[in-house]
Design a protein around this motif. Sequence first.
Motif, PDB file in Angstrom:
ATOM      1  N   ASN A  43       0.883  -1.226   0.048  1.00 22.66           N
ATOM      2  CA  ASN A  43      -0.086   0.132   0.162  1.00 22.66           C
ATOM      3  C   ASN A  43       0.940   1.195  -0.277  1.00 22.66           C
ATOM      4  OD1 ASN A  43       0.902  -0.625   2.560  1.00 22.66           O
ATOM      5  ND2 ASN A  43      -0.967   0.366   3.443  1.00 22.66           N
ATOM      6  N   PRO A  74      -3.949   5.497  -6.801  1.00 28.99           N
ATOM      7  CA  PRO A  74      -3.952   4.099  -6.014  1.00 28.99           C
ATOM      8  C   PRO A  74      -2.713   3.699  -6.020  1.00 28.99           C
ATOM      9  CG  PRO A  74      -4.765   4.127  -8.501  1.00 28.99           C
ATOM     10  CD  PRO A  74      -4.336   5.634  -8.221  1.00 28.99           C
ATOM     11  N   ASP A 127      -5.109  -1.582  -4.555  1.00 26.39           N
ATOM     12  CA  ASP A 127      -6.526  -1.302  -5.110  1.00 26.39           C
ATOM     13  C   ASP A 127      -7.051  -2.256  -6.143  1.00 26.39           C
ATOM     14  OD1 ASP A 127      -6.055   0.988  -3.456  1.00 26.39           O
ATOM     15  OD2 ASP A 127      -6.896   2.412  -4.894  1.00 26.39           O
TER      16      ASP A 127
END
Length: 432
Positions: A22, A301, A305
């Motif tokens: 992430n 993103p 995602d």
Amino acid sequence: KSFKQVRRDQENRIYTSMAEINRIRNIGIIAHIDAGKTTTTERMLYYSGTIENPGEVHHGNTVMDYLEQERKRGITIRAATTSFKWRGLNADDFYQINLIDTPGHVDFTAEVERSLRVCDGAIGIFDAMQGVETQTETVWQQSNRFGIPRLGFINKLDRIGADIETTLDSVRNKLNSVPLLVNIPSGEDASFDGIVDLGTMRHYSYLDDLGKMVEVEDCDKDHFAYEKAMFYRDRLIEDLAEIDDTIADKYLEGEFISHIDINNSLRYCLRTKNSVALHCGSALKNRGIQPLLENVVNLLPSPQDTESISGSDVSTGQKIYRFSNPKDKLCAFAFKVVADPIRGLVTFFRVYSGTLKNRTKIMNSKTGRIEKITQLFRMTADEVTNIEELGVGDIGAITGVHNIRSGDTFIQEDDPERIQLSGVSIPPPVFF
Ligand code: GDP
């Protein structure tokens, strides 16, 4: 040890470890020649602490300038990727930013497709004097097919006569995209010294010419840029309200719209409403780069995602899914193969699932050939950093693999399910 050595050691530790999924941003750079791609990239490396001085990475003489042909044609290029760590202005966390070049030259259409495929977001760089130019238009249309959210950087706003509206108009007319201006310069032309973020109403001013010392303050009623910023903030909210019902409802109810509302709305609009978040700046004058990087992290993103990716089994044609998870089987996509004078054939990969490990064997799912990775690495500024593992969502390069075409999919050597990623055209090998 000197300060520089200690910092280098720390950075190496960060570079050689796997990035958390992430915290990765795979970002394509889309620009017409001369719009400022090289300068903007250099400044990003400078602000991330990767290089000491802006301008350190010169045109045409870096390790990344692999492609002699392109150099001869006078096309500036970082052959495939540049990776760096960005810590943000306020955060303690490092983000792994992988910039992926999308050459704007017509000869490279298939290559651009493959490069865009591995991006989760993109930045269009526009020359404020010119607005959207032809090469940008072409690559932009291509990127529409991949549905990736995009930011824009209106560059060269230090030039006399440069204005924001030229770019806003051409984004609307040539790219058929909704321009959403998210920050503005607080001074004009040569006296342009700061940026106001229209969401947070924070003013970033640069206290030195190198833009290293940044002062961030509230752009409140007493601030000299307040009225101009409010004008554009209202316009941003109205533009968002046109395409996002959540903002429209709040707006009509007369509710206060916070920067969190604005960022949520921007994330939504960039993903689904064919719009682009435009930023102001001047790469040459070191203005507006940090706010742009902040939004790379905030608005674009991460690979997380995309929960899964599908492809088809080479022999049965059956649909196979792979999940963005280190525990799933390896699925890596080769998006670029270049001949490097020192290293030989270098193949650039994005890992979609599993982990790519140094000195292991992998299989080319199309041909069934087993290949041994001799070295796994990352391109950082003008350096090559050897790494041991490349995790899900990340981008790196390997040597040791032969008989490869960009567009090939790689899997574990013993994987019976030979997944080939779908929607990928398989062009001839790129040998220069
Ligand atoms: P590229 O071809 O897209 O990589 O563009 P470059 O980064 O090489 O920039 C092209 C030219 O524009 C160079 O002469 C730069 O010095 C100049 N340039 C880039 N950014 C700015 C800017 O913000 N302001 C001004 N005035 N010139 C710039």
